[in-house]
Enzyme design. Structure first.
Site, PDB file in Angstrom:
ATOM      1  N   ASN A 294       0.821  -1.201   0.000  1.00 45.85           N
ATOM      2  CA  ASN A 294       0.000   0.000   0.000  1.00 45.85           C
ATOM      3  C   ASN A 294       0.861   1.259   0.000  1.00 45.85           C
ATOM      4  O   ASN A 294       1.012   1.906  -1.036  1.00 45.85           O
ATOM      5  CB  ASN A 294      -0.932  -0.030   1.222  1.00 45.85           C
ATOM      6  CG  ASN A 294      -1.997   1.049   1.143  1.00 45.85           C
ATOM      7  OD1 ASN A 294      -1.865   2.011   0.422  1.00 45.85           O
ATOM      8  ND2 ASN A 294      -3.060   0.887   1.908  1.00 45.85           N
ATOM      9  N   ASP A 295       1.478   1.566   1.121  1.00 41.78           N
ATOM     10  CA  ASP A 295       2.233   2.819   1.231  1.00 41.78           C
ATOM     11  C   ASP A 295       3.373   2.918   0.209  1.00 41.78           C
ATOM     12  O   ASP A 295       3.661   3.998  -0.286  1.00 41.78           O
ATOM     13  CB  ASP A 295       2.795   2.971   2.645  1.00 41.78           C
ATOM     14  CG  ASP A 295       1.676   3.066   3.671  1.00 41.78           C
ATOM     15  OD1 ASP A 295       0.604   3.606   3.318  1.00 41.78           O
ATOM     16  OD2 ASP A 295       1.866   2.595   4.789  1.00 41.78           O
TER      17      ASP A 295
END
Lengths: 463, 105
Positions: free
Chosen positions: A389-390
């Protein structure tokens, strides 16, 4: 050759093996040997101490039954724990073992104070300081372990930061004064330093975000090294000195390197800038996501020329690394070129994802580092983001207000098609929205990474 | 003045100069050894370093070897166990990590 000479020779061999071992650990093809050499050196140093060490009065090491008993228990438990742990839980395990070392250093200080009641400033200072650092490392490591296991949440505030800083200065002041004034609080002072350090260790790690735990573990690792070196001071013991300082300085550099990989300063990590940050990125309200099913994904991939898989911790949690390798193989049978794009901090530690994929037999040359893969992404037909995600969040490049602004990312958004495989719309570790999910080229594929990959494998075979 | 005296006393308790040499050289060596390590090896390296600071077990053996009170025996025994855990667990975990890299080439 006197006993002392033999002992010193053992220590020299031990120190040498640590240096050579650590150096060899830094290269992929010699790493395993390096670890082995360091282990042999450690065994030589330990056995040398047991059989040839003499204290100032010329007494040899006694209580041998106790010592061998302790070593036997530690060996069995340590070996079993290390063999049984899952690869995904490696970071916790390292933290746990680090804590044990810290506690060991702390106990040495307590016993030494209790038996010899040293009165010289230097000796007291070394014992207290070693106790303090060892204890902080122990308590901090336990909290880090709890956080990685998901048992402890981040708790912190501005006030706590100020309190923490005051508190550590107070402990250091106490250490200094108690070393100078032998009468001060007599024998209770050691317990007070011990208790206060324990509390500080907890408070120190408590506010730091879970995503920063690898950095914290690395930092605490170097703390334990320093604590071991204080033991070396105390006993004028060369191997403890070299081993401890070596790890202390190497650990510090490693910590800085890890911070660099995330484009954060060590200071930022320690004051917990992630968790206390109020910005959660641009609002994504009003934007919609588009879903895709397994069949369409399989067709898209099977007819692509180039597919890049971006694995994240979600893949590791789902234990899907083997399935992922299967998926890679069926695509290759269809003539698709498949690569893996590895972000330096993918997983829970730098290099963690490489370890996991290597476990699943993915070949080395398919694992591309971020800087190598980014220029290729615009001609990649499909990128599949699995449980990451990040590290693919474009906000790191476009939104100066984002807490992860400046962190180097894998530019998944530059590829022609983006498939994001995720369990749900939950936020990443940094707790921020990800615009990538709302990109017009992005399709979301919801489901457990392992189950979904199995479905994809079947679908691709059917194409 | 107190500080000066204290520092003097501090230095006297050690085989000072040798120790300071070791300290400084080892610190530089540590930095030197770690620089230019590829990111994929950061985890095993950290784990390996973790095992090496288990050398603190030697302190616990020395404490244990000359312990006579019950408190010293019990705490010393505990310290030996913890130190061993650090050493054995550390090396075994590192070896397991590296084994996975080995398989390929």
């Amino acid at each position: 050759m006197s006993n002392l000479d033999i002992l010193k020779l053992c220590y020299l061999l031990g120190s040498l093996s640590f240096i050579v071992g650590l150096k060899m650990l830094g290269k992929p093809d010699t790493a395993k040997k390096g670890n082995f050499y360091a282990g042999i050196g450690m065994a030589i140093a330990i056995l040398g101490t047991i059989f040839f060490h003499q204290n100032g009065e010329g007494e040899k090491i006694g209580n041998l039954a106790w010592i061998f008993g302790g070593i036997a228990i530690g060996t069995i438990v340590g070996y079993l724990a290390a063999m049984k742990v899952k690869m995904t839980q490696m970071p916790q395990m390292v933290s746990l073992f680090n804590g044990m070392g810290g506690a060991c250093a702390a106990l040495i200080g307590i016993v030494e104070m209790d038996t010899h009641h040293p009165e010289a400033f230097g000796e007291r200072f070394i014992i207290f300081l070693g106790l303090m650092i060892g204890t902080i490392s122990f308590a901090g490591s336990m909290i880090a372990y709890g956080k990685l296991e998901g048992k402890i949440k981040d708790v912190g505030s501005k006030f706590q930061q100020i309190f923490n800083n005051t508190f550590i200065f107070a402990i250091i002041a106490l250490v200094g004064y108690a070393s100078y004034d032998v009468e001060f609080m007599s024998s209770n002072v050691i317990w007070i330093i011990f208790g206060a350090s324990l509390i500080y260790g907890v408070l120190f790690v408590m506010p730091i975000g879970g995503a920063d735990m690898p950095v914290v573990i690395s930092l605490l690792n170097s703390f334990t090294g320093v604590a071991a070196a204080f033991g070396g001071f105390l006993y004028d013991n060369q191997v403890m000195l070299t081993g401890g300082i070596l790890v202390g300085s190497a650990g510090t550099i490693l910590t800085v390197l890890m911070c660099k990989a995330m484009n954060r300063s060590l200071w930022n990590v320690i004051i917990g800038a992630f968790s206390t940050s109020t910005s959660t990125g641009k609002s994504t309200e009003g934007l919609s996501i588009r879903e895709i099913n397994a069949t369409d994904t399989a067709i898209l991939c099977a007819y692509a020329q180039k597919v890049t898989i971006i694995p994240g911790y979600g893949l590791a949690v789902a234990q899907a690394q083997h399935t992922c390798h299967e998926f890679e193989k069926v695509l290759e049978e269809k003539g698709v070129e498949v690569n893996f794009a590895i972000h330096p901090v993918a997983g829970r530690m730098p290099g963690h994802m490489n370890v996991l994929l290597a476990e699943a037999d993915v070949s080395y040359d398919k694992l591309k580092e971020m800087d190598d893969i980014n220029p290729q992404l615009p001609n990649t037909d499909v990128v599949i983001v699995i449980g990451a995600n990040d590290v693919v969040n474009p906000a790191a490049e476009t939104d100066p207000g984002s807490p992860i602004y400046g962190m180097p990312i894998i530019k998944a958004n530059t590829a022609k098609n983006i498939i994001v495989m995720k369990r749900s719309m939950a936020k990443g570790y940094a707790g921020i929205e990800n615009e990538l999910f709302y990109d017009s080229k992005t399709r979301m594929l919801f489901g457990d990474a392992k189950a979904m990959l199995e479905k994809l494998i079947a679908e691709v075979k059917a194409v | 003045m107190i500080l000066l005296e204290a520092t003097g006393a501090f230095l006297k308790t050690l085989d000072t100069w040798d120790v300071i040499y070791i300290l400084i050289l080892a610190a530089f060596l540590g930095v030197e050894v770690i620089s230019n390590v590829p990111a994929i090896l950061h985890t095993p390296l950290m784990s390996g370093a973790n095992a090496i600071h288990g050398v603190v077990i030697i302190g616990s053996i020395i404490v244990m070897g000359h312990a006579d009170s019950t408190l010293a025996l019990v705490l010393g025994f505990l310290a030996v166990i913890l130190g061993t855990l650090n050493v054995v667990g550390g090396f075994v975990v590192t070896n397991r990590m590296l084994q996975m890299f080995k398989k390929k080439k």
